[in-house]
Design a protein around this motif. Structure first.
Motif, PDB file in Angstrom:
ATOM      1  N   TRP A  89      19.574  -9.464 -15.046  1.00  0.00           N
ATOM      2  CA  TRP A  89      18.466  -9.170 -14.140  1.00  0.00           C
ATOM      3  C   TRP A  89      17.804 -10.421 -13.564  1.00  0.00           C
ATOM      4  CZ3 TRP A  89      14.043 -11.508 -15.704  1.00  0.00           C
ATOM      5  CH2 TRP A  89      13.910 -11.806 -17.064  1.00  0.00           C
ATOM      6  N   TYR A  90      18.227 -11.612 -13.991  1.00  0.00           N
ATOM      7  CA  TYR A  90      17.525 -12.845 -13.606  1.00  0.00           C
ATOM      8  C   TYR A  90      17.717 -13.135 -12.118  1.00  0.00           C
ATOM      9  CZ  TYR A  90      14.956 -16.873 -15.388  1.00  0.00           C
ATOM     10  OH  TYR A  90      13.969 -17.772 -15.705  1.00  0.00           O
ATOM     11  N   GLU A  91      16.609 -13.481 -11.458  1.00  0.00           N
ATOM     12  CA  GLU A  91      16.636 -13.747 -10.027  1.00  0.00           C
ATOM     13  C   GLU A  91      16.949 -15.219  -9.740  1.00  0.00           C
ATOM     14  OE1 GLU A  91      16.404 -11.547  -7.697  1.00  0.00           O
ATOM     15  OE2 GLU A  91      15.829  -9.811  -8.922  1.00  0.00           O
ATOM     16  N   GLU A  92      17.585 -15.467  -8.603  1.00  0.00           N
ATOM     17  CA  GLU A  92      17.932 -16.833  -8.217  1.00  0.00           C
ATOM     18  C   GLU A  92      16.686 -17.698  -8.036  1.00  0.00           C
ATOM     19  OE1 GLU A  92      20.323 -19.283  -4.696  1.00  0.00           O
ATOM     20  OE2 GLU A  92      20.340 -17.086  -4.730  1.00  0.00           O
ATOM     21  N   THR A  93      15.604 -17.107  -7.512  1.00  0.00           N
ATOM     22  CA  THR A  93      14.373 -17.876  -7.326  1.00  0.00           C
ATOM     23  C   THR A  93      13.827 -18.381  -8.661  1.00  0.00           C
ATOM     24  OG1 THR A  93      13.125 -15.786  -7.353  1.00  0.00           O
ATOM     25  CG2 THR A  93      13.706 -16.712  -5.201  1.00  0.00           C
TER      26      THR A  93
END
Length: 353
Positions: A89-93
């Motif tokens: 679920w980790y976002e690139e930002t």
């Protein structure tokens, strides 16, 4: 097993004993040391891998922890490697923010980022970063260029190898700055709202400022300049954990005066609020030093504006004694850091800002 560092017996039996079979004795890390070193002729390199309780959302603190371990080992931080294990679920930002924080902290310590590995995996629920620090022998780079020329420094310097030695019977135990600086800062940052319901805002603000005291770079350089010594970076397990680890590594006894261990009043108040033992709380920002002439080292550190205190001595007997006025007790084996015990009871912990 509990959250935090694995117990001493497990580490020795199931990790270090297995790793050290057939390895050159000059190229390894032992229980009670801060980093491993590799010697090749006159050149020496050091490595360290760290974790940081209380600053889980601040991956830059891993760089500080690795640098502290290298400084404590007598090395100058030079480079690092990064490994990131990310949940699906980790976002690139968020990844960008984490890497930028690591890069900024690395630049602060003059450490080159050599590379690393980043992977998304279902094996983790939160982002897990690992920083491997690499250091080089620094010689006698101290805080005061004149210190090396003073007769007392010349007399006490034993070698120019830069490698730390184990504790020796007769050594004086010196503690730099104050215990539980890192843990106090983490508590103040994570539980600020709770604490401000009981204490003056100024006390909490001062405690948060302890975050700026978590580096041991200056005192480590001063100790390098002073001479050969046994040095340990206070981290997980606090000062009690460090005392045990240093004594166990050297096979010696200790006699420590509890009342002489320096602790800030902000730490006392905050630890009392959470029923936390400050002597077993994460203590990044302080070094435990064993040296022949402890009072001279304290004066040397004072010249560098670094507070320090003699807290005890090393003995030939195996007993590790803690004195508190007329009371006397023996030091226990290291327990898990108080931060983990506390956070298991408090599910409302905030993220580090």
């Amino acid at each position: 097993m509990y959250t935090g560092k694995i117990p001493e017996a497990v580490l020795k039996r199931s990790v270090l004993r297995k790793l050290h079979k057939g390895i050159n004795a000059q190229c390894q890390e032992y229980y009670g040391t801060d980093c491993a070193y590799f010697a090749a002729g006159t050149e020496s390199a050091y490595t360290s891998v760290c974790s940081v309780p209380g600053f889980g959302d601040c991956p830059g603190k891993l760089v500080l922890a690795a640098a502290n371990n290298l400084y404590a080992g007598g090395a100058r931080p030079a480079a690092l490697m990064i490994q990131a294990m990310l949940p699906e679920w980790y976002e690139e930002t968020a990844l960008q923010k984490d890497i930028e924080a690591i890069a900024v902290e690395a630049e602060n310590y003059g450490m080159e980022i050599l590379g690393g590995h980043t992977q998304v995996t279902s094996a983790v629920r939160e982002a897990v970063y690992t920083v491997t620090g690499i250091g080089l022998y620094t010689g006698t780079d101290g805080c005061n260029a004149e210190a090396a020329d003073r007769p007392e420094t010349q007399e006490m310097r034993k070698t120019e190898t830069g490698l730390r030695r184990p504790l020796r019977p007769g050594d004086t135990l010196v503690l730099t700055k104050w215990i539980a600086l890192g843990g106090t800062a983490a508590l103040a940052l994570n539980y600020e709202d709770k604490l401000k319901g009981r204490y003056p805002f100024s006390l909490i603000d001062r405690a948060k400022e302890f975050e700026k005291l978590m580096s041991v770079a200056q005192e480590a350089r001063a100790i390098n300049h002073f001479g050969t010594a046994a040095v340990h970076d206070l981290s997980q397990g606090g000062v009690f954990g460090a005392l045990w680890e240093m004594a166990e590594h050297a096979g010696v006894g200790l006699e420590v005066d509890l009342k002489k261990i320096p602790v800030r009043q902000e730490t006392v108040e905050i630890c009392e609020y959470f029923d936390v033992n400050p002597y077993e709380l994460y203590s990044a920002g302080s070094l435990l030093v064993g040296v022949e002439h402890g009072e001279s080292l304290v004066r040397e550190l004072a010249r560098c504006s670094i507070p320090a205190a003699v807290i005890g001595r090393v003995t030939e007997e195996k007993g590790r004694v803690i004195l508190n006025g007329e009371d006397c007790r023996y030091l226990d084996r290291p327990k898990r850091d108080e931060w983990y015990r506390l956070t298991e009871k408090n599910s409302d912990m905030k993220s580090c800002p």
